[in-house]
Design a protein around this motif. Structure first.
Motif, PDB file in Angstrom:
ATOM      1  N   VAL A  37     -85.440  48.975 162.456  1.00  0.00           N
ATOM      2  CA  VAL A  37     -85.236  49.619 161.154  1.00  0.00           C
ATOM      3  C   VAL A  37     -84.769  48.596 160.131  1.00  0.00           C
ATOM      4  CG1 VAL A  37     -83.956  51.376 159.889  1.00  0.00           C
ATOM      5  CG2 VAL A  37     -84.699  51.851 162.219  1.00  0.00           C
ATOM      6  N   LYS A  38     -83.795  47.788 160.521  1.00  0.00           N
ATOM      7  CA  LYS A  38     -83.252  46.780 159.598  1.00  0.00           C
ATOM      8  C   LYS A  38     -84.319  45.774 159.182  1.00  0.00           C
ATOM      9  CE  LYS A  38     -78.477  47.012 161.347  1.00  0.00           C
ATOM     10  NZ  LYS A  38     -77.407  46.266 162.065  1.00  0.00           N
ATOM     11  N   LEU A  39     -85.133  45.358 160.149  1.00  0.00           N
ATOM     12  CA  LEU A  39     -86.190  44.391 159.849  1.00  0.00           C
ATOM     13  C   LEU A  39     -87.209  44.983 158.882  1.00  0.00           C
ATOM     14  CD1 LEU A  39     -87.761  41.741 160.381  1.00  0.00           C
ATOM     15  CD2 LEU A  39     -88.844  42.898 162.312  1.00  0.00           C
ATOM     16  N   ALA A  40     -87.629  46.217 159.141  1.00  0.00           N
ATOM     17  CA  ALA A  40     -88.609  46.855 158.259  1.00  0.00           C
ATOM     18  C   ALA A  40     -88.050  47.008 156.846  1.00  0.00           C
ATOM     19  CB  ALA A  40     -89.006  48.216 158.824  1.00  0.00           C
ATOM     20  N   ASN A  41     -86.775  47.351 156.754  1.00  0.00           N
ATOM     21  CA  ASN A  41     -86.134  47.436 155.432  1.00  0.00           C
ATOM     22  C   ASN A  41     -86.159  46.082 154.735  1.00  0.00           C
ATOM     23  OD1 ASN A  41     -85.456  50.159 155.637  1.00  0.00           O
ATOM     24  ND2 ASN A  41     -83.440  49.752 156.528  1.00  0.00           N
ATOM     25  N   LYS A  42     -85.842  45.050 155.485  1.00  0.00           N
ATOM     26  CA  LYS A  42     -85.774  43.694 154.924  1.00  0.00           C
ATOM     27  C   LYS A  42     -87.133  43.235 154.416  1.00  0.00           C
ATOM     28  CE  LYS A  42     -84.169  39.025 156.091  1.00  0.00           C
ATOM     29  NZ  LYS A  42     -83.583  38.171 157.170  1.00  0.00           N
ATOM     30  N   ARG A  43     -88.186  43.675 155.097  1.00  0.00           N
ATOM     31  CA  ARG A  43     -89.538  43.269 154.708  1.00  0.00           C
ATOM     32  C   ARG A  43     -90.116  44.138 153.593  1.00  0.00           C
ATOM     33  NH1 ARG A  43     -92.389  40.235 158.747  1.00  0.00           N
ATOM     34  NH2 ARG A  43     -94.258  40.731 157.538  1.00  0.00           N
ATOM     35  N   GLY A  44     -89.327  45.092 153.107  1.00  0.00           N
ATOM     36  CA  GLY A  44     -89.768  45.894 151.978  1.00  0.00           C
ATOM     37  C   GLY A  44     -90.504  47.168 152.332  1.00  0.00           C
ATOM     38  N   ALA A  45     -90.625  47.471 153.618  1.00  0.00           N
ATOM     39  CA  ALA A  45     -91.301  48.695 154.033  1.00  0.00           C
ATOM     40  C   ALA A  45     -90.408  49.903 153.787  1.00  0.00           C
ATOM     41  CB  ALA A  45     -91.677  48.607 155.508  1.00  0.00           C
ATOM     42  N   ILE A  46     -91.006  51.071 153.775  1.00  0.00           N
ATOM     43  CA  ILE A  46     -90.253  52.322 153.686  1.00  0.00           C
ATOM     44  C   ILE A  46     -90.011  52.826 155.099  1.00  0.00           C
ATOM     45  CG2 ILE A  46     -90.305  54.727 152.923  1.00  0.00           C
ATOM     46  CD1 ILE A  46     -91.973  53.812 150.528  1.00  0.00           C
ATOM     47  N   THR A  47     -88.755  53.095 155.427  1.00  0.00           N
ATOM     48  CA  THR A  47     -88.420  53.490 156.789  1.00  0.00           C
ATOM     49  C   THR A  47     -87.984  54.945 156.871  1.00  0.00           C
ATOM     50  OG1 THR A  47     -86.160  52.632 156.474  1.00  0.00           O
ATOM     51  CG2 THR A  47     -87.764  51.168 157.512  1.00  0.00           C
ATOM     52  N   ILE A  48     -88.549  55.644 157.856  1.00  0.00           N
ATOM     53  CA  ILE A  48     -88.134  57.003 158.193  1.00  0.00           C
ATOM     54  C   ILE A  48     -87.520  56.931 159.582  1.00  0.00           C
ATOM     55  CG2 ILE A  48     -88.838  59.392 158.552  1.00  0.00           C
ATOM     56  CD1 ILE A  48     -91.309  58.815 156.831  1.00  0.00           C
ATOM     57  N   ALA A  49     -86.221  57.125 159.676  1.00  0.00           N
ATOM     58  CA  ALA A  49     -85.514  57.048 160.953  1.00  0.00           C
ATOM     59  C   ALA A  49     -85.427  58.436 161.575  1.00  0.00           C
ATOM     60  CB  ALA A  49     -84.123  56.467 160.749  1.00  0.00           C
ATOM     61  N   MET A  50     -86.067  58.585 162.721  1.00  0.00           N
ATOM     62  CA  MET A  50     -85.976  59.830 163.476  1.00  0.00           C
ATOM     63  C   MET A  50     -84.928  59.645 164.564  1.00  0.00           C
ATOM     64  SD  MET A  50     -89.936  61.038 163.942  1.00  0.00           S
ATOM     65  CE  MET A  50     -89.343  62.634 164.553  1.00  0.00           C
ATOM     66  N   THR A  51     -83.950  60.540 164.617  1.00  0.00           N
ATOM     67  CA  THR A  51     -82.849  60.348 165.548  1.00  0.00           C
ATOM     68  C   THR A  51     -82.189  61.690 165.880  1.00  0.00           C
ATOM     69  OG1 THR A  51     -80.828  59.046 165.912  1.00  0.00           O
ATOM     70  CG2 THR A  51     -81.208  59.878 163.679  1.00  0.00           C
ATOM     71  N   GLY A  52     -81.284  61.660 166.849  1.00  0.00           N
ATOM     72  CA  GLY A  52     -80.702  62.899 167.345  1.00  0.00           C
ATOM     73  C   GLY A  52     -79.467  63.382 166.619  1.00  0.00           C
ATOM     74  N   SER A  53     -78.925  62.561 165.726  1.00  0.00           N
ATOM     75  CA  SER A  53     -77.691  62.941 165.039  1.00  0.00           C
ATOM     76  C   SER A  53     -77.575  62.195 163.709  1.00  0.00           C
ATOM     77  CB  SER A  53     -76.479  62.603 165.927  1.00  0.00           C
ATOM     78  OG  SER A  53     -75.280  62.642 165.179  1.00  0.00           O
ATOM     79  N   PRO A  54     -76.978  62.805 162.702  1.00  0.00           N
ATOM     80  CA  PRO A  54     -76.794  62.132 161.409  1.00  0.00           C
ATOM     81  C   PRO A  54     -75.821  60.967 161.488  1.00  0.00           C
ATOM     82  CG  PRO A  54     -76.507  64.515 161.209  1.00  0.00           C
ATOM     83  CD  PRO A  54     -76.524  64.210 162.664  1.00  0.00           C
ATOM     84  N   GLU A  55     -75.070  60.874 162.593  1.00  0.00           N
ATOM     85  CA  GLU A  55     -74.052  59.834 162.715  1.00  0.00           C
ATOM     86  C   GLU A  55     -74.567  58.551 163.367  1.00  0.00           C
ATOM     87  OE1 GLU A  55     -73.108  63.203 163.556  1.00  0.00           O
ATOM     88  OE2 GLU A  55     -72.458  63.209 161.456  1.00  0.00           O
ATOM     89  N   THR A  56     -75.762  58.548 163.917  1.00  0.00           N
ATOM     90  CA  THR A  56     -76.241  57.352 164.619  1.00  0.00           C
ATOM     91  C   THR A  56     -76.518  56.217 163.639  1.00  0.00           C
ATOM     92  OG1 THR A  56     -78.595  57.882 164.476  1.00  0.00           O
ATOM     93  CG2 THR A  56     -77.366  58.829 166.343  1.00  0.00           C
ATOM     94  N   LEU A  57     -76.586  55.002 164.168  1.00  0.00           N
ATOM     95  CA  LEU A  57     -76.925  53.843 163.345  1.00  0.00           C
ATOM     96  C   LEU A  57     -78.358  53.927 162.826  1.00  0.00           C
ATOM     97  CD1 LEU A  57     -75.200  50.937 165.320  1.00  0.00           C
ATOM     98  CD2 LEU A  57     -74.560  51.839 163.074  1.00  0.00           C
ATOM     99  N   MET A  58     -79.203  54.669 163.518  1.00  0.00           N
ATOM    100  CA  MET A  58     -80.556  54.915 163.020  1.00  0.00           C
ATOM    101  C   MET A  58     -80.479  55.656 161.690  1.00  0.00           C
ATOM    102  SD  MET A  58     -83.054  53.844 165.017  1.00  0.00           S
ATOM    103  CE  MET A  58     -84.396  54.937 164.562  1.00  0.00           C
ATOM    104  N   ALA A  59     -79.743  56.753 161.685  1.00  0.00           N
ATOM    105  CA  ALA A  59     -79.618  57.560 160.477  1.00  0.00           C
ATOM    106  C   ALA A  59     -78.961  56.782 159.348  1.00  0.00           C
ATOM    107  CB  ALA A  59     -78.824  58.830 160.778  1.00  0.00           C
ATOM    108  N   GLN A  60     -78.007  55.936 159.703  1.00  0.00           N
ATOM    109  CA  GLN A  60     -77.267  55.171 158.696  1.00  0.00           C
ATOM    110  C   GLN A  60     -78.119  54.065 158.066  1.00  0.00           C
ATOM    111  OE1 GLN A  60     -73.489  53.827 160.323  1.00  0.00           O
ATOM    112  NE2 GLN A  60     -73.154  55.819 161.304  1.00  0.00           N
ATOM    113  N   ASN A  61     -79.104  53.559 158.807  1.00  0.00           N
ATOM    114  CA  ASN A  61     -79.903  52.437 158.312  1.00  0.00           C
ATOM    115  C   ASN A  61     -81.274  52.833 157.778  1.00  0.00           C
ATOM    116  OD1 ASN A  61     -78.560  49.617 158.874  1.00  0.00           O
ATOM    117  ND2 ASN A  61     -78.025  50.913 160.614  1.00  0.00           N
TER     118      ASN A  61
END
Length: 323
Positions: free
Chosen positions: A88-112
């Protein structure tokens, strides 16, 4: 934010950048298998948008050159595995749009993730809101908003039927699942065959449910690839599971079924056409194979776990040692 709103906002952003060129799917293990049907939908129906699927760690180490501001990445991890968070962090850094699918709003996926989609999980999972179902919904929405997908309404209406289909199938297939468990509980090796929209499901059954959750050796094979080497292992003793799809690749599964009937003896067929998928409009039913089949094939392995007294939650290494 609703999926429709997410895709609408993304569309406005990528149009400023010159349009959407590619949709990438990124995940590991069961999460990758769960979003595979969405990739299958995209590669089948998109006319002008490229697509690919990546293991999270490989995406980080061997990043596609096309990744950039005209790319959307759907990246999935239930509990935010470190390599998927890095993706997720890499895709953000490269300018892509990221959709993080995850099991909880508190995960690092959701945060990034720039956008987050929280999916149902756990013992009381709602299958119409599980990761495979919501990944599909994201793609149906992308196809609709970017390319005017003609079967969009039929696809969305299917979500009202998924949970009843799965619940009814579990009840009707319980005797068959128990018979499977009794016959195969002592086997140590399985081949799992599937094609098209069910290839990722075959991977899930083999790698997640047999190997991870029951510590049994298993290999997932594309039903078409079965005839290009692997079928030489077929005999009267080796166990096979054929996940028979509904849709365009069904003839591939039927070919495998014909061969198994002739040369094998110990196999089981779980047929999507017999578990209620026909309740979904035929124009889109193919793409929902995995949404209903993943909980059903897991249900079969679960019956085995009961007889073996080996919980599906039991682990030796995962989350217990450094890896």
């Amino acid at each position: 934010m609703e999926i429709k709103t997410i895709i609408n906002e993304i569309k406005q952003k990528v149009e400023v950048a010159g349009g959407l060129k590619a949709l990438y799917f990124v995940a590991c293990g069961g999460s990758q298998a769960a979003i595979y049907p969405a990739k299958y939908l995209m590669q089948s129906e998109a006319k002008n948008i490229a697509t690919a699927i990546y293991n999270s760690n490989e995406f980080v180490h061997a990043t596609p050159a096309a990744l950039g501001e005209q790319t959307v990445c759907i990246i999935c991890s239930l509990n935010a595995t470190p390599e998927t968070v890095e993706a997720v962090k890499l895709a953000n850094k490269r300018g892509a749009i990221t959709i993080a699918m995850t099991g909880s709003p508190e995960t690092l996926m959701a945060q990034n993730g720039q956008y987050k989609v929280i999916y149902s999980n756990g013992d009381n999972q709602v299958y119409s809101k599980a990761n495979q179902a919501l990944a599909l919904k994201l793609v149906f929405e992308i196809l609709h908003q970017f390319e005017g997908y003609q079967n969009y309404e039929a696809a969305i209406s299917a979500y009202d039927k998924i949970d009843n289909i799965v619940d009814s199938a579990k009840k009707s297939l319980l005797p068959k699942a128990k018979q499977f468990a009794e016959e195969f509980k002592d086997d140590e090796f399985f081949y799992v065959l599937g094609s098209g929209p069910l290839y990722g499901t075959a991977y899930t059954m083999a790698c997640c449910h047999f190997m991870e959750m029951q510590w049994k050796h298993a290999v997932a094979l594309n039903s078409g690839e079965y005839f290009h080497g692997p079928f030489e292992t077929t005999d009267k003793k080796v166990p096979f599971v054929l996940l028979k799809s509904l849709g365009r690749t069904r003839p591939m599964d039927e070919r495998a079924e014909k061969f198994l009937n002739q040369y094998a003896e110990r196999f089981i067929i779980i047929d999507a056409d017999e578990i209620g998928l026909d309740q979904i409009d035929s124009s889109v039913a193919e793409f929902f194979n995995s949404v209903v089949m993943i909980p059903i094939e897991r249900f079969f392995v679960y019956q085995m776990s009961i007889l073996r007294n080996h919980s599906m939650d039991q682990r030796r290494y995962m989350w217990k040692v450094a890896y």
